[in-house]
Motif scaffolding. Sequence first.
Motif, PDB file in Angstrom:
ATOM      1  N   ILE A  29      11.920  12.510  42.921  1.00 35.41           N
ATOM      2  CA  ILE A  29      13.198  12.827  42.275  1.00 35.41           C
ATOM      3  C   ILE A  29      13.021  13.116  40.782  1.00 35.41           C
ATOM      4  N   GLY A  30      11.790  13.396  40.346  1.00 33.89           N
ATOM      5  CA  GLY A  30      11.563  13.755  38.950  1.00 33.89           C
ATOM      6  C   GLY A  30      11.040  12.594  38.139  1.00 33.89           C
ATOM      7  N   GLY A  31      10.291  12.936  37.114  1.00 32.48           N
ATOM      8  CA  GLY A  31       9.760  11.897  36.221  1.00 32.48           C
ATOM      9  C   GLY A  31       8.767  10.984  36.901  1.00 32.48           C
ATOM     10  N   GLY A  32       8.128  11.475  37.960  1.00 26.46           N
ATOM     11  CA  GLY A  32       7.159  10.660  38.681  1.00 26.46           C
ATOM     12  C   GLY A  32       7.767   9.627  39.599  1.00 26.46           C
ATOM     13  N   ARG A  33       9.110   9.620  39.740  1.00 27.24           N
ATOM     14  CA  ARG A  33       9.781   8.643  40.591  1.00 27.24           C
ATOM     15  C   ARG A  33       9.937   9.176  42.005  1.00 27.24           C
ATOM     16  N   GLU A  34       9.884   8.254  42.969  1.00 25.57           N
ATOM     17  CA  GLU A  34      10.036   8.616  44.378  1.00 25.57           C
ATOM     18  C   GLU A  34      11.080   7.712  45.040  1.00 25.57           C
ATOM     19  N   LEU A  35      11.660   8.229  46.104  1.00 28.01           N
ATOM     20  CA  LEU A  35      12.536   7.436  46.963  1.00 28.01           C
ATOM     21  C   LEU A  35      12.054   7.568  48.394  1.00 28.01           C
ATOM     22  N   SER A  36      12.127   6.467  49.144  1.00 33.35           N
ATOM     23  CA  SER A  36      11.850   6.550  50.579  1.00 33.35           C
ATOM     24  C   SER A  36      13.081   7.097  51.279  1.00 33.35           C
ATOM     25  N   ALA A  37      12.922   7.474  52.534  1.00 31.81           N
ATOM     26  CA  ALA A  37      14.064   7.976  53.313  1.00 31.81           C
ATOM     27  C   ALA A  37      15.167   6.923  53.368  1.00 31.81           C
ATOM     28  N   SER A  38      14.790   5.660  53.543  1.00 25.80           N
ATOM     29  CA  SER A  38      15.773   4.588  53.610  1.00 25.80           C
ATOM     30  C   SER A  38      16.500   4.418  52.282  1.00 25.80           C
ATOM     31  N   GLN A  39      15.763   4.528  51.164  1.00 24.16           N
ATOM     32  CA  GLN A  39      16.386   4.378  49.850  1.00 24.16           C
ATOM     33  C   GLN A  39      17.366   5.514  49.565  1.00 24.16           C
ATOM     34  N   LEU A  40      17.005   6.726  49.966  1.00 24.16           N
ATOM     35  CA  LEU A  40      17.914   7.861  49.766  1.00 24.16           C
ATOM     36  C   LEU A  40      19.173   7.682  50.614  1.00 24.16           C
ATOM     37  N   CYS A  41      19.000   7.187  51.832  1.00 19.39           N
ATOM     38  CA  CYS A  41      20.166   6.904  52.683  1.00 19.39           C
ATOM     39  C   CYS A  41      21.102   5.907  51.994  1.00 19.39           C
ATOM     40  N   GLU A  42      20.520   4.870  51.412  1.00 16.24           N
ATOM     41  CA  GLU A  42      21.348   3.863  50.724  1.00 16.24           C
ATOM     42  C   GLU A  42      22.091   4.477  49.550  1.00 16.24           C
ATOM     43  N   ARG A  43      21.415   5.363  48.812  1.00 16.35           N
ATOM     44  CA  ARG A  43      22.051   5.994  47.660  1.00 16.35           C
ATOM     45  C   ARG A  43      23.278   6.801  48.085  1.00 16.35           C
ATOM     46  N   LEU A  44      23.259   7.331  49.305  1.00 13.90           N
ATOM     47  CA  LEU A  44      24.362   8.172  49.772  1.00 13.90           C
ATOM     48  C   LEU A  44      25.245   7.445  50.790  1.00 13.90           C
ATOM     49  N   GLY A  45      25.280   6.116  50.699  1.00 18.85           N
ATOM     50  CA  GLY A  45      26.304   5.358  51.410  1.00 18.85           C
ATOM     51  C   GLY A  45      25.924   4.801  52.761  1.00 18.85           C
ATOM     52  N   PHE A  46      24.662   4.922  53.181  1.00 18.60           N
ATOM     53  CA  PHE A  46      24.228   4.323  54.450  1.00 18.60           C
ATOM     54  C   PHE A  46      23.425   3.058  54.136  1.00 18.60           C
ATOM     55  N   ASP A  47      24.060   1.890  54.293  1.00 18.78           N
ATOM     56  CA  ASP A  47      23.329   0.654  54.024  1.00 18.78           C
ATOM     57  C   ASP A  47      22.303   0.405  55.126  1.00 18.78           C
ATOM     58  N   ARG A  48      21.517  -0.657  54.947  1.00 18.59           N
ATOM     59  CA  ARG A  48      20.404  -0.906  55.879  1.00 18.59           C
ATOM     60  C   ARG A  48      20.897  -1.020  57.322  1.00 18.59           C
ATOM     61  N   GLU A  49      22.058  -1.636  57.518  1.00 20.14           N
ATOM     62  CA  GLU A  49      22.583  -1.802  58.875  1.00 20.14           C
ATOM     63  C   GLU A  49      23.031  -0.468  59.474  1.00 20.14           C
ATOM     64  N   SER A  50      23.781   0.326  58.680  1.00 23.69           N
ATOM     65  CA  SER A  50      24.317   1.587  59.219  1.00 23.69           C
ATOM     66  C   SER A  50      23.235   2.637  59.410  1.00 23.69           C
ATOM     67  N   GLN A  51      22.047   2.445  58.830  1.00 28.75           N
ATOM     68  CA  GLN A  51      20.949   3.394  59.053  1.00 28.75           C
ATOM     69  C   GLN A  51      20.464   3.391  60.501  1.00 28.75           C
ATOM     70  N   TRP A  52      20.865   2.369  61.259  1.00 30.23           N
ATOM     71  CA  TRP A  52      20.462   2.301  62.671  1.00 30.23           C
ATOM     72  C   TRP A  52      21.602   2.715  63.603  1.00 30.23           C
ATOM     73  N   THR A  53      22.658   3.278  63.030  1.00 31.03           N
ATOM     74  CA  THR A  53      23.777   3.783  63.836  1.00 31.03           C
ATOM     75  C   THR A  53      23.387   5.095  64.512  1.00 31.03           C
ATOM     76  N   PRO A  54      23.692   5.267  65.806  1.00 32.44           N
ATOM     77  CA  PRO A  54      23.435   6.560  66.452  1.00 32.44           C
ATOM     78  C   PRO A  54      24.259   7.662  65.790  1.00 32.44           C
ATOM     79  N   VAL A  55      23.674   8.850  65.651  1.00 34.95           N
ATOM     80  CA  VAL A  55      24.367   9.980  65.022  1.00 34.95           C
ATOM     81  C   VAL A  55      25.668  10.290  65.752  1.00 34.95           C
ATOM     82  N   GLY A  56      25.676  10.134  67.075  1.00 35.32           N
ATOM     83  CA  GLY A  56      26.872  10.437  67.858  1.00 35.32           C
ATOM     84  C   GLY A  56      28.052   9.535  67.541  1.00 35.32           C
ATOM     85  N   ASP A  57      27.798   8.375  66.912  1.00 31.17           N
ATOM     86  CA  ASP A  57      28.881   7.435  66.577  1.00 31.17           C
ATOM     87  C   ASP A  57      29.416   7.629  65.161  1.00 31.17           C
TER      88      ASP A  57
END
Length: 589
Positions: A381-409
Amino acid sequence: MARNVVNIEEVSKAFDIKELLVSVSLGVSEGDRIGIVGRNGSGKSTLMKVIAGVEPVDSGRVTKSNSARIGILSQVDHENPQSTVGEVVLGDTEKHEWASEPNIREVFTGLFGSFDDHIFERKFGELSGGERRRVGLAKLLINELDLILLDEPTNHLDVEGVAWLAQYLNNRKGLALTVVTHDRWFLDAVTDRTWEVVDGKVEEYDGGYSAFVLAKAERARQGLVMDARRKALVRKELAWLRRGAPARTTKPKFRVDAANVLIQGEPEPRNQGELLKFALNRLGKSVYEAHHLSVKLGDNELIDDLYWNIGPGDRIGIVGINGAGKTTLMRTLVGEIQPTAGKLVTGLTVKAAFLTQHLDELDPTWRVLEAVEKVANRIEIGGGRELSASQLCERLGFDRESQWTPVGDLSGGEKRRLQLTRLLMDSPNVLLLDEPTNDFDIETLTELEDLLDSFSGTLIVISHDRYFLERVCDRFVGLLGDKSVRDLPRAVDEYLELRHNAVNKQTVSQKLKRSSSAAEERQLKKDKVRLERQMEKVDVRITQLLIEQEACAFEPSRLIEIENELEKMVFEKETLEQEWLQVTLSLDS
């Protein structure tokens, strides 16, 4: 002393095991203008319904003045689909009783652009979601009420419509107002107090959204009550407010000097020089160059003889009237539509990502995190900083629990957030966003803005969210329906001035055109009604296909058929809209 309209005392409300309101006591008085903010699911809409008396409480008491007249705009429509717009808004009132009423004329002209009979005769069930929203607003605004409660009133309104609604509400002196919205510009424009719903409690602040940010930052600094992540985001908001404080703070009652001290200590939200250096490294000197470009949609020419240069690191906001070609322009830049004349040169290193208004189909059995990791596991994300897929999900409103929600739901808004997350995960160097803020709460919007602050590429955005546009973009262009793309040095303010002048000219020319051929005018009016009916039918079919798409989630062959038909229907709708625009312009000329 202002008359009290509604009081709630020690009110608690829970759904299942989740407590949304816990021993909340508040009051609304005559003339109050209150904005309600908080994360999605925090209880904002529930609080509104409790105040309106449409949602029973578990404990506590709700009292209102005996003479208080209260109206609420909810996010769910309950009208009879067979009723006409006139019946929904005006009931059984005879035409001669309301036709000359100036407030009704002002509301319909402001929300629908005209006061013609065909608007009142349309069936409610055939309207699009945005049109239904406008009907609900009209029904509220034409009445003499003491308190109006608005739940996301700016959804489906363009920049011009939002500006009109703000001005109209501000002109209604003595009217009490509470509003839930993610549109921060609108909050600043119409409110002078803010309630934040958090953890079942309601924190009160003086001033609109900008004043709320300042006051919250001051509370955080004094009490050290915020965690590091939220505090960093509030500091970003403070940096943004440096550009306009204290003018952006709506009637702040805390000391302006203290607010200025807070703001002056914050750096700019983006390091422009550093970002340009990264952008040049990623993109070189050329991104898009349009030379005498013309673009058609069907038989309608939307853009003519365009010369436009988009460079590395440019952050461009696009505003314009519906049907003028904003989305078509984006689709041309990414190669989905070929120009009919001229030349478009795309830089050799361009890696574009395009967030459209239509949700891409995802495997409904995937989990949220799985859908993102299928694109990449990490993003720089610039300046030598990185985010994991999980961290990016959290930044955009998917907490650790909701990251395991099926897309269909997922809801429609959540699928849109997932679509954006997947786009960002692919590390594009050119990002084109078409209405990216729909269904986002304010905290998610600030997270997105924070991400875009570090985006070291070219950004092009279409949005009706004025605050978001002005927050993330440095340049603006406007499409006013005259086939040109105009630079707007003074941003959205200049666009609204141009539109105001154009409407005034149309009003004058409408008075003069009576001397033109009556037969030609009648034919144009018939064509306009015909096209509007065809657009209504297409809207109904698109709605049916979207419903069927949800039902056929596990039938791949049928999903492909639906997707193909949807694409045809969307193209047909755009074509009809352009024909309608030409007919309307001919009538107004």
